[in-house]
Design a protein around this motif. Structure first.
Motif, short mmCIF file in Angstrom:
data_model
loop_
_atom_site.label_atom_id
_atom_site.label_comp_id
_atom_site.label_asym_id
_atom_site.label_seq_id
_atom_site.Cartn_x
_atom_site.Cartn_y
_atom_site.Cartn_z
N ALA A 22 0.51 -0.92 0.04
CA ALA A 22 0.46 0.12 -0.30
C ALA A 22 0.82 1.35 0.30
O ALA A 22 0.44 2.28 -0.32
CB ALA A 22 -0.70 0.32 1.21
N THR A 23 1.97 1.46 0.45
CA THR A 23 2.78 2.42 0.81
C THR A 23 3.38 2.47 -0.91
O THR A 23 4.49 3.97 -1.38
CB THR A 23 3.85 1.87 1.48
N LEU A 24 2.99 1.50 -2.05
CA LEU A 24 3.99 1.96 -3.45
C LEU A 24 3.20 3.50 -4.38
O LEU A 24 3.38 4.04 -4.68
CB LEU A 24 4.16 0.79 -4.43
N VAL A 25 2.09 3.65 -3.79
CA VAL A 25 0.60 4.93 -4.32
C VAL A 25 1.56 6.08 -3.80
O VAL A 25 2.40 7.56 -4.69
CB VAL A 25 -0.57 5.07 -4.17
N ASP A 26 2.64 6.17 -2.72
CA ASP A 26 3.37 7.27 -2.15
C ASP A 26 5.43 7.23 -2.78
O ASP A 26 6.12 8.09 -2.67
CB ASP A 26 3.65 7.61 -0.93
N ARG A 27 5.18 6.13 -4.27
CA ARG A 27 6.84 6.03 -4.07
C ARG A 27 6.61 5.13 -5.15
O ARG A 27 7.17 4.02 -6.36
CB ARG A 27 7.43 4.02 -2.97
N PRO A 28 6.63 6.44 -6.23
CA PRO A 28 6.42 6.21 -8.41
C PRO A 28 7.48 5.95 -8.44
O PRO A 28 7.70 4.74 -9.40
CB PRO A 28 6.03 7.50 -8.95
N ASP A 29 9.09 5.89 -8.18
CA ASP A 29 9.94 4.56 -8.24
C ASP A 29 10.47 3.17 -8.22
O ASP A 29 9.76 2.94 -9.09
CB ASP A 29 11.33 5.97 -7.98
N ALA A 30 9.34 3.02 -7.34
CA ALA A 30 9.57 1.42 -6.78
C ALA A 30 7.83 0.86 -8.08
O ALA A 30 8.73 -0.26 -7.85
CB ALA A 30 9.31 1.29 -5.14
N LEU A 31 7.13 1.81 -7.85
CA LEU A 31 6.25 1.27 -8.29
C LEU A 31 6.24 1.13 -9.38
O LEU A 31 5.88 0.22 -10.68
CB LEU A 31 5.26 2.15 -8.54
N SER A 82 9.37 0.57 -11.35
CA SER A 82 10.77 -0.81 -11.17
C SER A 82 9.69 -2.05 -11.36
O SER A 82 9.98 -2.71 -12.07
CB SER A 82 11.44 -0.30 -10.73
N LEU A 83 8.77 -2.08 -10.57
CA LEU A 83 8.12 -3.00 -10.31
C LEU A 83 6.86 -3.77 -11.61
O LEU A 83 6.76 -4.75 -11.81
CB LEU A 83 7.05 -3.00 -9.02
N LEU A 84 6.43 -2.69 -12.57
CA LEU A 84 5.42 -3.03 -13.12
C LEU A 84 6.44 -3.24 -14.74
O LEU A 84 5.84 -3.12 -15.20
CB LEU A 84 4.76 -0.61 -13.69
N ASP A 85 7.75 -2.74 -15.11
CA ASP A 85 8.64 -3.49 -15.33
C ASP A 85 8.45 -4.41 -16.40
O ASP A 85 8.19 -4.83 -17.38
CB ASP A 85 9.81 -2.82 -15.18
N ASP A 86 7.98 -5.50 -15.33
CA ASP A 86 7.55 -7.04 -15.78
C ASP A 86 6.24 -7.75 -15.56
O ASP A 86 5.89 -8.69 -15.43
CB ASP A 86 8.61 -8.16 -15.78
N ALA A 87 5.31 -6.36 -15.13
CA ALA A 87 3.69 -7.13 -14.57
C ALA A 87 2.77 -7.26 -15.36
O ALA A 87 2.63 -6.40 -16.62
CB ALA A 87 3.04 -5.92 -13.24
N ASP A 88 1.78 -7.88 -15.00
CA ASP A 88 1.05 -7.67 -16.47
C ASP A 88 -0.19 -7.79 -15.44
O ASP A 88 -1.61 -7.41 -16.49
CB ASP A 88 0.36 -9.80 -16.13
N ALA A 89 -0.99 -6.92 -14.31
CA ALA A 89 -1.73 -6.65 -14.17
C ALA A 89 -1.35 -5.76 -12.52
O ALA A 89 -0.39 -5.80 -12.38
CB ALA A 89 -3.14 -7.38 -13.55
N LEU A 90 -1.72 -4.58 -12.84
CA LEU A 90 -2.11 -3.23 -11.43
C LEU A 90 -3.40 -3.00 -10.67
O LEU A 90 -4.52 -3.46 -11.42
CB LEU A 90 -1.36 -1.77 -12.48
N ILE A 91 -3.12 -2.93 -9.20
CA ILE A 91 -4.88 -2.90 -9.13
C ILE A 91 -4.38 -1.51 -8.38
O ILE A 91 -3.79 -1.27 -7.51
CB ILE A 91 -5.43 -4.51 -8.16
N VAL A 92 -5.35 -0.45 -8.58
CA VAL A 92 -4.74 0.19 -8.09
C VAL A 92 -5.92 1.12 -6.94
O VAL A 92 -7.51 0.57 -7.27
CB VAL A 92 -4.29 1.63 -8.92
N ARG A 93 -6.11 2.10 -5.85
CA ARG A 93 -7.25 2.97 -5.89
C ARG A 93 -7.58 3.66 -6.66
O ARG A 93 -7.74 4.39 -7.75
CB ARG A 93 -7.54 3.33 -4.39
N ASN A 94 -7.69 5.37 -5.57
CA ASN A 94 -8.03 6.63 -6.31
C ASN A 94 -6.96 7.29 -6.12
O ASN A 94 -7.27 8.41 -7.51
CB ASN A 94 -9.11 7.69 -5.82
N ARG A 95 -5.63 6.72 -5.70
CA ARG A 95 -4.68 7.77 -5.63
C ARG A 95 -3.80 7.86 -7.02
O ARG A 95 -3.42 8.82 -7.46
CB ARG A 95 -4.00 7.42 -4.76
N THR A 96 -3.37 5.97 -7.01
CA THR A 96 -2.50 5.81 -8.26
C THR A 96 -2.68 6.90 -9.80
O THR A 96 -3.55 6.16 -10.07
CB THR A 96 -2.25 4.38 -8.14
#
Length: 321
Positions: free
Chosen positions: A27-36, A38-52
């Motif tokens: 849940a901290t990824l929304v406030d750590r865009p660089d980490a997010l 990086s993780l999305l580089d090989d991601a097939d799906a992303l689940i968010v609420r309203n802040r991302t």
């Protein structure tokens, strides 16, 4: 296949997804865009609420992305056109938090019309404002104006009718012949008529160019002096400065805002200190039950999208060989 979850989600939904896929829920990824990113580089799906914010730039950092799950119903934080262009499916939790939002509207309407429930501090301090608090109003016999008559607006209308309120509604997307009006016992009226007759106004519209500052100073002036305004839709739909001024000058009875033009609300906001005002941090749709429903629904839709994609890819490989 890999799923990234950047905001809070019910643990049972994570467990359900983890039994089929690699899941990184933080849940901290929304406030750590660089980490997010990086993780999305090989991601097939992303689940968010309203802040991302799912922007074209973020999608560029996720070249394998197949699906975006939205733990809620508003989609203004997701660039739908960019997702469609890249073939990314978007799955909101349509209907899953409607009950929580509708109950919030009814609860705050009761508080604002009665005007007696914000006096605990003064009573505890030895004051006895009985006369001042004896002129509250009942919901029964009052008029609820629902602006935006989608699923949540319709449920608000049903609950209001159950409390013997008269309900009027305005929604340019719902013609007067639409079944929703007769099914909920609401009357389809013009926007101006809804405002002028309302004792409570509940707003349920998306934030688009046509709805920005929908309730501005001129339209707020159409309301009865004792009327209450409730916004659980999107910040920016109500002119916050005009609303605060109307409350301070006694031209409006009260307001409850769960959403704001800028979130979190700034400490120097003109809303600070306005009378008979309830402010909550974008939680109208969040309860223990609704979080479970929303999380379960979105997880199931994302799971099915990934399984379908996997199955299609395997079939394509068999055909090619």
């Amino acid at each position: 296949m890999k799923i990234i979850i950047s905001e809070f989600i019910d643990a049972s939904a994570v467990e359900s997804l983890a039994s089929h896929f690699e899941v990184h829920a933080d849940a901290t990824l929304v406030d750590r865009p660089d980490a997010l990113r990086s993780l999305l580089d090989d991601a097939d799906a992303l689940i968010v609420r309203n802040r991302t914010q799912v922007t074209p730039a973020l999608l560029d950092d996720a070249p394998r992305l197949i699906a975006v799950g939205r733990l809620g119903v508003g989609l203004d934080n997701i660039d739908l056109a960019a997702c469609a262009q890249r073939g990314v499916q978007v799955f909101p939790a349509t209907g899953a938090n409607a009950r929580a939002v509708a109950e919030y509207v009814i609860a705050t309407a009761l508080m604002l019309l009665r005007r007696a429930y914000l006096s605990s501090a003064s009573v505890a301090a030895g004051e006895w404002p009985r006369a001042a608090l004896s002129s509250g109003r009942e919901l029964a016999g009052s008029t609820m104006a629902v602006i935006g008559f989608g699923a949540i607006g319709q449920l608000v209308a049903r609950l209001a009718r159950a409390l013997d309120m008269r309900v009027v509604g305005y929604d340019p997307q719902q013609p007067a012949s639409a079944a929703c009006w007769s099914e909920t016992g609401a009357q389809c009226v013009t926007f101006e008529h809804a405002l002028r007759t309302a004792d409570v106004v509940s707003v349920h519209v998306p934030l688009i160019d046509a709805t920005r500052n929908l309730l501005d100073a001129d339209r707020l002036s159409m309301l009865k002096p004792h009327a209450a305004v409730i916004n659980t839709s999107r910040g920016g739909v109500i002119d916050e400065t005009a609303l605060a001024e109307a409350l301070r000058q006694g031209r409006l009875g009260g307001a409850a805002l769960d959403v704001f033009a800028d979130e979190p609300l700034k400490a120097a906001s003109p809303l600070a200190g306005a009378p008979n005002l309830i402010l909550t941090p974008h939680i109208a749709g969040l309860t223990v039950q609704s979080n479970e429903r929303v999380s379960t629904l979105v997880a199931a839709r994302v799971k099915q999208a990934l399984l379908d994609h996997r199955r299609h890819s395997q079939q394509s490989e068999k055909i090619s060989t």
